[in-house]
Design an enzyme around this catalytic site. Structure first.
Site, PDB file in Angstrom:
ATOM      1  N   CYS A  20      20.798 -43.054 -84.089  1.00  0.00           N
ATOM      2  CA  CYS A  20      19.509 -43.017 -84.787  1.00  0.00           C
ATOM      3  C   CYS A  20      19.670 -42.908 -86.303  1.00  0.00           C
ATOM      4  CB  CYS A  20      18.659 -41.860 -84.275  1.00  0.00           C
ATOM      5  SG  CYS A  20      18.319 -41.986 -82.516  1.00  0.00           S
ATOM      6  N   HIS A  74      13.247 -38.916 -89.260  1.00  0.00           N
ATOM      7  CA  HIS A  74      13.419 -39.707 -88.041  1.00  0.00           C
ATOM      8  C   HIS A  74      12.358 -39.293 -87.026  1.00  0.00           C
ATOM      9  CE1 HIS A  74      15.066 -41.680 -84.643  1.00  0.00           C
ATOM     10  NE2 HIS A  74      15.594 -40.600 -84.089  1.00  0.00           N
ATOM     11  N   ASN A 114      10.660 -42.774 -80.003  1.00  0.00           N
ATOM     12  CA  ASN A 114      11.894 -42.859 -80.788  1.00  0.00           C
ATOM     13  C   ASN A 114      12.426 -44.294 -80.717  1.00  0.00           C
ATOM     14  OD1 ASN A 114      14.470 -42.694 -81.806  1.00  0.00           O
ATOM     15  ND2 ASN A 114      15.052 -40.874 -80.639  1.00  0.00           N
TER      16      ASN A 114
HETATM   17  N1  ACO Z   1       7.961 -34.930 -67.261  1.00  0.00           N
HETATM   18  C1  ACO Z   1       7.862 -33.738 -66.642  1.00  0.00           C
HETATM   19  N2  ACO Z   1       8.871 -32.849 -66.609  1.00  0.00           N
HETATM   20  C2  ACO Z   1      10.005 -33.167 -67.227  1.00  0.00           C
HETATM   21  C3  ACO Z   1      10.179 -34.402 -67.881  1.00  0.00           C
HETATM   22  C4  ACO Z   1       9.100 -35.296 -67.890  1.00  0.00           C
HETATM   23  N3  ACO Z   1       9.164 -36.489 -68.502  1.00  0.00           N
HETATM   24  N4  ACO Z   1      11.411 -34.424 -68.409  1.00  0.00           N
HETATM   25  C5  ACO Z   1      12.013 -33.277 -68.100  1.00  0.00           C
HETATM   26  N5  ACO Z   1      11.163 -32.510 -67.377  1.00  0.00           N
HETATM   27  C6  ACO Z   1      11.395 -31.182 -66.859  1.00  0.00           C
HETATM   28  C7  ACO Z   1      12.845 -30.893 -66.620  1.00  0.00           C
HETATM   29  O1  ACO Z   1      13.247 -31.389 -65.357  1.00  0.00           O
HETATM   30  C8  ACO Z   1      12.883 -29.387 -66.672  1.00  0.00           C
HETATM   31  O2  ACO Z   1      12.450 -28.877 -65.456  1.00  0.00           O
HETATM   32  P1  ACO Z   1      13.179 -27.617 -64.766  1.00  0.00           P
HETATM   33  O3  ACO Z   1      13.004 -26.490 -65.751  1.00  0.00           O
HETATM   34  O4  ACO Z   1      12.443 -27.448 -63.490  1.00  0.00           O
HETATM   35  O5  ACO Z   1      14.618 -28.024 -64.614  1.00  0.00           O
HETATM   36  C9  ACO Z   1      11.793 -29.046 -67.702  1.00  0.00           C
HETATM   37  O6  ACO Z   1      10.967 -30.220 -67.808  1.00  0.00           O
HETATM   38  C10 ACO Z   1      12.295 -28.640 -69.081  1.00  0.00           C
HETATM   39  O7  ACO Z   1      13.248 -29.550 -69.520  1.00  0.00           O
HETATM   40  P2  ACO Z   1      13.915 -29.372 -70.934  1.00  0.00           P
HETATM   41  O8  ACO Z   1      14.950 -30.434 -71.103  1.00  0.00           O
HETATM   42  O9  ACO Z   1      14.318 -27.952 -71.144  1.00  0.00           O
HETATM   43  O10 ACO Z   1      12.672 -29.658 -71.895  1.00  0.00           O
HETATM   44  P3  ACO Z   1      12.612 -29.548 -73.480  1.00  0.00           P
HETATM   45  O11 ACO Z   1      11.553 -28.597 -73.859  1.00  0.00           O
HETATM   46  O12 ACO Z   1      13.958 -29.367 -74.088  1.00  0.00           O
HETATM   47  O13 ACO Z   1      12.103 -30.992 -73.877  1.00  0.00           O
HETATM   48  C11 ACO Z   1      12.988 -33.059 -74.703  1.00  0.00           C
HETATM   49  C12 ACO Z   1      12.863 -32.118 -73.512  1.00  0.00           C
HETATM   50  C13 ACO Z   1      11.622 -33.593 -75.035  1.00  0.00           C
HETATM   51  C14 ACO Z   1      13.917 -34.204 -74.304  1.00  0.00           C
HETATM   52  C15 ACO Z   1      13.549 -32.301 -75.916  1.00  0.00           C
HETATM   53  O14 ACO Z   1      14.666 -31.545 -75.543  1.00  0.00           O
HETATM   54  C16 ACO Z   1      13.953 -33.215 -77.036  1.00  0.00           C
HETATM   55  O15 ACO Z   1      13.148 -33.900 -77.636  1.00  0.00           O
HETATM   56  N6  ACO Z   1      15.235 -33.192 -77.405  1.00  0.00           N
HETATM   57  C17 ACO Z   1      15.735 -33.975 -78.521  1.00  0.00           C
HETATM   58  C18 ACO Z   1      16.384 -35.147 -77.999  1.00  0.00           C
HETATM   59  C19 ACO Z   1      15.984 -36.415 -78.662  1.00  0.00           C
HETATM   60  O16 ACO Z   1      15.010 -36.541 -79.365  1.00  0.00           O
HETATM   61  N7  ACO Z   1      16.820 -37.417 -78.404  1.00  0.00           N
HETATM   62  C20 ACO Z   1      16.614 -38.720 -78.862  1.00  0.00           C
HETATM   63  C21 ACO Z   1      17.883 -39.361 -79.266  1.00  0.00           C
HETATM   64  S1  ACO Z   1      18.758 -38.514 -80.520  1.00  0.00           S
HETATM   65  C22 ACO Z   1      17.720 -38.121 -81.702  1.00  0.00           C
HETATM   66  O17 ACO Z   1      17.020 -38.923 -82.141  1.00  0.00           O
HETATM   67  C23 ACO Z   1      17.720 -36.730 -82.141  1.00  0.00           C
END
Ligand code: ACO
Length: 327
Positions: free
Chosen positions: A113, A254, A284
């Site tokens: 990214c 970003h 993203n």
């Molecule tokens: N719908 C419903 N539930 C979901 C989904 C979904 N789409 N995705 C995950 N869950 C669930 C998981 O299974 C988990 O359930 P569990 O607790 O029963 O196991 C729960 O939601 C929590 O999951 P987490 O991964 O802890 O959720 P978090 O609050 O961290 O949010 C997210 C996830 C949105 C991916 C966040 O961590 C994030 O944005 N991270 C940054 C990553 C990113 O942006 N990457 C892009 C590429 S690199 C960059 O640009 C930085």
């Protein structure tokens, strides 16, 4: 001293919209979960046949038109992308052919990214060294082609699109790129990677069956790196330029997740009115994210000539980077 002045900007996103309700028909998720965790409401998905070089070329056409340059004036084309049309030739060479930029050297830059800011930094260095005068910098990605639509933890995040800017050498310090800072930290393959299709794991029936040609990500771990590193690299840029946070007219981060954007802005003491956000519309788009945002900020009048803009990004590698531009 030679500065790289921005003289053109453009972007392009595919027409087809995939909204959160439609995603609920594909994986077990909800509009409420996606909106509250990411701020994303919809994303664009390229129709069959549309490839990264098409998106890059369309964005570049707009930037070139605005720049007023002749296609033959462009001496270097850089494309930040992790979704090239094919492994080789480079997408930059394909864009060169599509736009008739016959006098340019062309190559791609892979920095996840951060691909657009890395490309901008390379372009700026070539201009500052006196090697090239007019450079086309593109960031474009079709993440839908490497997204696993059976994995709800990633497929809600990504979309397709790209943007471009044209830089020209300028000897007055009234406008131009004031700084670029790039960082890398290998060893984080476990939190963000696409393993299949390279020399480590050439495509095979097994690699396809194991879904190794899709992005694998540990979101919550990446989240922590994102907030800390984006804050650090923004502060580095502000300090390098002897600025104060209040001197920044617009912060264009970003566009990965509204929670990352808000947390970073808070740590930097930027009020959200000074932060450009369009993640709700596109999700993203990796290297496409910053140049799309710059184009929209410019077109909506939020980026004015002489205004100071700070951009920063983090992505696979890990890589992270920032730049300050006097627009
Ligand atoms: N719908 C419903 N539930 C979901 C989904 C979904 N789409 N995705 C995950 N869950 C669930 C998981 O299974 C988990 O359930 P569990 O607790 O029963 O196991 C729960 O939601 C929590 O999951 P987490 O991964 O802890 O959720 P978090 O609050 O961290 O949010 C997210 C996830 C949105 C991916 C966040 O961590 C994030 O944005 N991270 C940054 C990553 C990113 O942006 N990457 C892009 C590429 S690199 C960059 O640009 C930085």
């Amino acid at each position: 001293m030679i500065y790289s002045k921005v003289i053109g900007v453009g972007s392009f996103v595919p027409e087809k919209v995939l909204n959160n309700d439609e995603l609920c028909n594909i994986v077990d998720t909800s509009d409420e979960w996606i909106t509250s965790r990411t701020g994303i409401k919809e994303r664009r998905i390229a129709e069959d046949g549309l490839v990264t070089s098409d998106i890059a070329a369309e964005a570049a056409k707009k930037a070139l038109k605005l720049s007023g340059l002749n296609p033959l004036d462009i001496e270097l084309i850089l494309v930040g992308t992790i979704t090239p049309d094919m492994i080789f030739p480079s997408t930059a060479c394909i864009v060169q052919e599509k736009l008739g930029l016959k006098n340019a050297a062309a190559f791609d830059i892979s920095a996840g990214c951060s691909g657009f800011i890395y490309s901008l930094s390379v372009a700026d260095s070539f201009i500052k060294s006196g090697k090239y005068k007019n450079v086309l910098v593109i960031g474009a990605d079709l993440l839908s082609r490497i997204t696993d639509y059976t994995d709800r933890s990633t497929c809600v995040l990504f979309g397709d699109g790209g943007g471009a800017i044209v830089l020209t050498a300028n000897t007055e310090n009234t406008r131009g790129i004031l700084s670029t800072h790039m960082h890398s930290e290998g060893g984080h393959d476990d939190i963000l990677m696409l393993k299949g299709g390279g020399s480590l794991m050439p495509a095979s029936i097994e690699s396809v069956n194991n879904r190794e040609h899709y992005i694998k990500m540990k979101g919550s771990e990446l989240f922590r790196y994102a907030v800390n590193y984006l804050k650090a690299v923004a502060e580095e840029a502000i300090k390098f330029n002897n600025l104060k946070p209040e001197d920044i007219d617009l912060f264009v981060p970003h566009q990965a997740n509204i929670r990352i954007i808000e947390a970073t802005a808070k740590k930097l003491n930027f009020p959200m009115e000074k932060v450009f956000v369009n993640v709700e519309k596109y999700g993203n788009t990796s290297s496409g994210s910053i140049p799309i945002a710059l184009d929209e900020a410019y077109m909506s009048g939020r980026l004015k000539e002489g205004g100071i803009v700070l951009i920063d990004a983090i992505g696979a590698g890990l890589t992270w980077a920032s730049s300050v531009i006097r627009w």
